[in-house]
Design an enzyme around this catalytic site. Structure first.
Site, PDB file in Angstrom:
ATOM      1  N   ASP A 132     -42.478  16.721 -26.727  1.00 47.36           N
ATOM      2  CA  ASP A 132     -42.262  15.986 -29.302  1.00 47.36           C
ATOM      3  C   ASP A 132     -41.466  17.382 -29.411  1.00 47.36           C
ATOM      4  O   ASP A 132     -40.792  16.169 -30.110  1.00 47.36           O
ATOM      5  CB  ASP A 132     -43.990  16.933 -29.910  1.00 47.36           C
ATOM      6  CG  ASP A 132     -45.417  16.448 -29.801  1.00 47.36           C
ATOM      7  OD1 ASP A 132     -45.582  15.071 -29.152  1.00 47.36           O
ATOM      8  OD2 ASP A 132     -45.624  16.810 -29.558  1.00 47.36           O
ATOM      9  N   ASP A 155     -35.615   2.869 -26.128  1.00 51.79           N
ATOM     10  CA  ASP A 155     -36.863   2.911 -25.385  1.00 51.79           C
ATOM     11  C   ASP A 155     -36.534   4.799 -24.696  1.00 51.79           C
ATOM     12  O   ASP A 155     -35.491   4.296 -23.893  1.00 51.79           O
ATOM     13  CB  ASP A 155     -37.367   2.200 -24.000  1.00 51.79           C
ATOM     14  CG  ASP A 155     -38.183   3.017 -23.681  1.00 51.79           C
ATOM     15  OD1 ASP A 155     -40.042   3.440 -24.514  1.00 51.79           O
ATOM     16  OD2 ASP A 155     -38.799   3.206 -22.461  1.00 51.79           O
ATOM     17  N   ASP A 158     -41.909   7.029 -27.317  1.00 45.19           N
ATOM     18  CA  ASP A 158     -40.738   7.191 -26.792  1.00 45.19           C
ATOM     19  C   ASP A 158     -40.101   6.166 -27.773  1.00 45.19           C
ATOM     20  O   ASP A 158     -38.398   5.616 -26.853  1.00 45.19           O
ATOM     21  CB  ASP A 158     -40.549   7.769 -25.728  1.00 45.19           C
ATOM     22  CG  ASP A 158     -40.778   6.830 -24.439  1.00 45.19           C
ATOM     23  OD1 ASP A 158     -41.888   5.200 -24.762  1.00 45.19           O
ATOM     24  OD2 ASP A 158     -40.429   6.725 -22.999  1.00 45.19           O
ATOM     25  N   ASN A 188     -43.093  15.149 -20.701  1.00 42.03           N
ATOM     26  CA  ASN A 188     -44.846  15.553 -20.787  1.00 42.03           C
ATOM     27  C   ASN A 188     -45.695  16.523 -19.372  1.00 42.03           C
ATOM     28  O   ASN A 188     -45.736  16.818 -19.389  1.00 42.03           O
ATOM     29  CB  ASN A 188     -44.873  14.629 -21.162  1.00 42.03           C
ATOM     30  CG  ASN A 188     -45.343  14.190 -22.763  1.00 42.03           C
ATOM     31  OD1 ASN A 188     -44.565  15.052 -23.107  1.00 42.03           O
ATOM     32  ND2 ASN A 188     -45.607  12.902 -23.141  1.00 42.03           N
TER      33      ASN A 188
END
Length: 339
Positions: free
Chosen positions: A226, A209, A252, A217
């Site tokens: 992205d 992770d 993620d 973001n």
């Protein structure tokens, strides 16, 4: 006294009617023949446009004695009807070695008078390319019930197969990173466990992770996010062997599986390599993003024997790594022991 002239006129009138009837019948037959010819021509053109080509195999005593290939055979296979006649085994030579057992089996069943129904296989075109075809045979018997021939319709289904393969790939792979998705990952994990069980090997399952990805973001936007995910996917994949599997579950979250890992220390080294790779800055559209990654590792058969349980344990180990300060890795066995 009999009027010979009247009788003659009557006979002439009868003959004229007969001639007129014959001419009408001739015209009708000619019209019927013309309609049949037009219908035959339409049927031939329709057959050539809808189907790729038709072949006929003549059978005597359960053996194929002759094969005739329709005019469109060259468009599908690259070979002309004359080349097929010159080499009676060309139909088999064209099949890739892996597909020949299927082709031979169906040919044997047809010669035995069994309706095989349509079947699909590959052929090698004369230009060297591989084509997919659908072969639909129809048996023909004589009045005594003996097989005398079978006709087949060959359809080139290459484009359909490509579309199906593309659809399968898109449904099993993540569109952003190109990595396998959950379904494909779990299938490969099951295969790895099955192989390990037979060979007495160890399998390592990793749950990865990204740390602080939400900040990317929020600060730089989803387009940069992205791009960072795509770069992270490549970095994680670069930490394992080409034969191993790295997948994206969503967001993620990434997972990996390394069959035949050997000693647990080998998996520890891979996990440490993943953490190091994700700690390097990500540069996207002028933004420099510093994240990191937390990794959890579980082993078959040490920690569990089922894929779903291994993934759950690796996930729990990953969260333990996050709680310990992020940018690190933990083993499921250590977490279970309270370490």
């Amino acid at each position: 006294m009999v009027d010979d002239g009247a009788e003659l006129r009557t006979e002439v009138a009868v003959l004229r009617r007969r001639v007129a009837d014959l001419e009408a019948e001739r015209d009708r037959l000619q019209e019927t023949e013309r309609v049949l010819r037009q219908g035959e021509e339409r049927y031939r053109r329709l057959l050539e446009s809808v189907t790729d080509y038709v072949y006929t195999v003549t059978v005597q005593g359960g053996r194929a004695v002759a094969t005739d290939h329709g005019p469109n055979c060259e468009a599908v296979t690259g070979y002309t009807a004359d080349e097929y006649r010159a080499n009676p085994m060309l139909w088999l030579d064209m099949a890739p070695p892996e597909d020949r057992p299927l082709v031979l089996e169906n040919a044997a069943r047809l010669l035995a008078g069994e309706d095989t129904g349509p079947f699909e296989h590959r052929i090698l075109h004369k230009d060297g390319t591989v084509r997919h075809v659908r072969n639909t045979p129809v048996l023909r018997f004589d009045a005594a019930g003996r097989l005398v021939a079978y006709d087949g319709i060959i359809n080139d289904i290459t484009e359909r197969k490509r579309a199906e393969e593309l659809f399968t790939r898109l449904s099993l792979h993540d569109g952003l990173t190109g990595l396998p998705g959950r379904a494909l990952y779990m299938d490969r994990l099951r295969q790895a466990i099955g192989q390990a069980e037979r060979r007495g090997e160890r399998v390592a399952v990793y749950f990865i992770d990204l740390d602080r990805f939400k900040d990317v973001n929020d600060v730089h936007g989803h387009e940069v996010g992205d791009m960072v995910l795509a770069m992270a996917a490549k970095r994680i994949a670069g930490c394992v062997r080409r034969s191993d599997t790295v997948a994206r579950l969503g967001g993620d979250e990434f997972v990996a599986v390394t069959p035949g890992i050997g000693e647990p220390d080998n998996a520890s080294a891979i996990a440490a390599k993943m953490v190091s790779a994700l700690a390097e800055p990500f540069e996207a559209r002028g933004a420099v993003c510093r994240l990191g990654g937390s990794v959890g590792v579980a082993f078959y058969p040490d920690d569990a024997t089922r894929g779903g349980e291994l993934l759950r344990l690796a996930d729990a180990a990953m969260y333990a790594a996050k709680k310990a300060g992020r940018n690190g890795w933990r083993m499921a066995g250590d977490v279970g022991a309270g370490a």
